[in-house]
Scaffold this active site. Sequence first.
Site, short mmCIF file in Angstrom:
data_model
loop_
_atom_site.label_atom_id
_atom_site.label_comp_id
_atom_site.label_asym_id
_atom_site.label_seq_id
_atom_site.Cartn_x
_atom_site.Cartn_y
_atom_site.Cartn_z
CD GLU A 239 37.99 28.05 16.14
OE1 GLU A 239 39.12 28.54 15.73
OE2 GLU A 239 37.16 27.75 15.36
CB CYS A 273 40.82 29.88 12.17
SG CYS A 273 39.78 28.51 12.46
#
Length: 496
Positions: A239, A273
Amino acid sequence: MTTTADQPAVLVTHHPATGADAASYPVAAPADVRAAVEAARGAGEWWRSIGWKRRRAHLSALRLAMVREVDTLAGIIRAETGKPFDDAVLEIMLAVEHLDWAARNARAVLRPRKVRTGLLAANQKAILEYAPFGVVGVIGPWNYPLYTPMGSISYALAAGNAVVFKPSEYTPGVGRWLADTWAKLLPAQPVLQVVTGFGETGAALCEAGVDKIAFTGSTATGKRVMAACARTLTPVVIEAGGKDALIVAADADLDAAAKAAIFGGMGNSGQTCAGVERVFVVDTVYDDFVSRVTALASRVRPGDGEGDHYGPITMPAQVDIIRSHISDALGRGGRALVGGLDAVNAPFVAPVVLVDVPSDSLAAREETFGPTLVIDKVADLDEAVRRANDSRFGLAASVFTRNRRSGLDVARRLRTGAASVNSVLGFASIPALPFGGVGDSGFGRIHGADGLREFSRPKAITSVRFASPVDLMTLERSPKAVPSALRMFRLRHGRR
């Protein structure tokens, strides 16, 4: 604790707002990491053997400890990241939700199940099972030092794996709290361990014999993790970063969209993010939307005091990246409607709203990870989707419109792992939904049923129920076997 010649023996953390020393932690050398993995392997065999019900009970005990010690844990998060106390509490609440969901749903998602065998294997019974990998290494980030790694830890544990967690060197205290708490709850079984240190410790974890690595961090570091794991064919889930877009349609609730842009772009100092860095607004409402955003952004206050909206930039080196993105945008014709270069006063960065930014500038293409928004005018939703997808990243996005069907259509067309209609980060608080990206945002999924399966090996098992009247799986089969089977095959598949 052993050390190498070029590695310090102690990791010292600092409060990002003041620079004051916060705490110190040992630096795990490769030998220490290998020892932790070896201990985890034995504990993992026990953890797997105790079954769903007992694992759920132990995970529930960890959940209760997180709730009961929420103030202590939030204090550690605040000391290491600088984020406001309330934001730290919210992070804990999200982590607890995911831990609870994983513990409650693991058995239903991963229990063995029968599957249809089909015509050619009608005499067999087929079972699909999910087995834990064994030992999962988790490498976590600093921006959400509890919530994000727990998205891997919770699901890996619930699936029956042992975990060795390497937290960011900026936030080792959160990992230490988890390991210490687990040791109090289950002292005889090191199912959850933590190794603290710098990048070398993370690299050692990749090469210490773990059965899978779950990494969250920058794209560049993710590629290094993959390269290290490739040497042993260790599977990974990555990720990585994002350059997340928010799209505003002509019929959008502009107040709601503006508030969401500010929250997604500037909450947690912009260090999210899956937040918001780019905004594409249909031209007929562009001016109105921009005026609302600038009014809201002008009231947002960074700081380390009571009532401040967000804290300092956690990682000092990120300040230079934020400054360079703003400078590049302004130097190439962009305009700052709020803030500008004078907004950067390390360790704090005040809100920055940029317009007229060239589409190939750093602020428009690269992950800024600071409290900045780049707002662009587009002719329609088709252009907005096209420009949002014109990115090497593909983590998350949002669209605001009063037309539900149109919103879902845009959400589906966006090249991202997640999308929200009329909200930002809506998916993050729903444990049943998977989370992950495409492109330079990574691959694989954490959270939800997909997250549980991410930390499991699917295993196919067959057993013969009765002798087949037409045995094809032998070299001594009858000359009539295949023609006979072919007749049945044509009856089954030879018509529409």
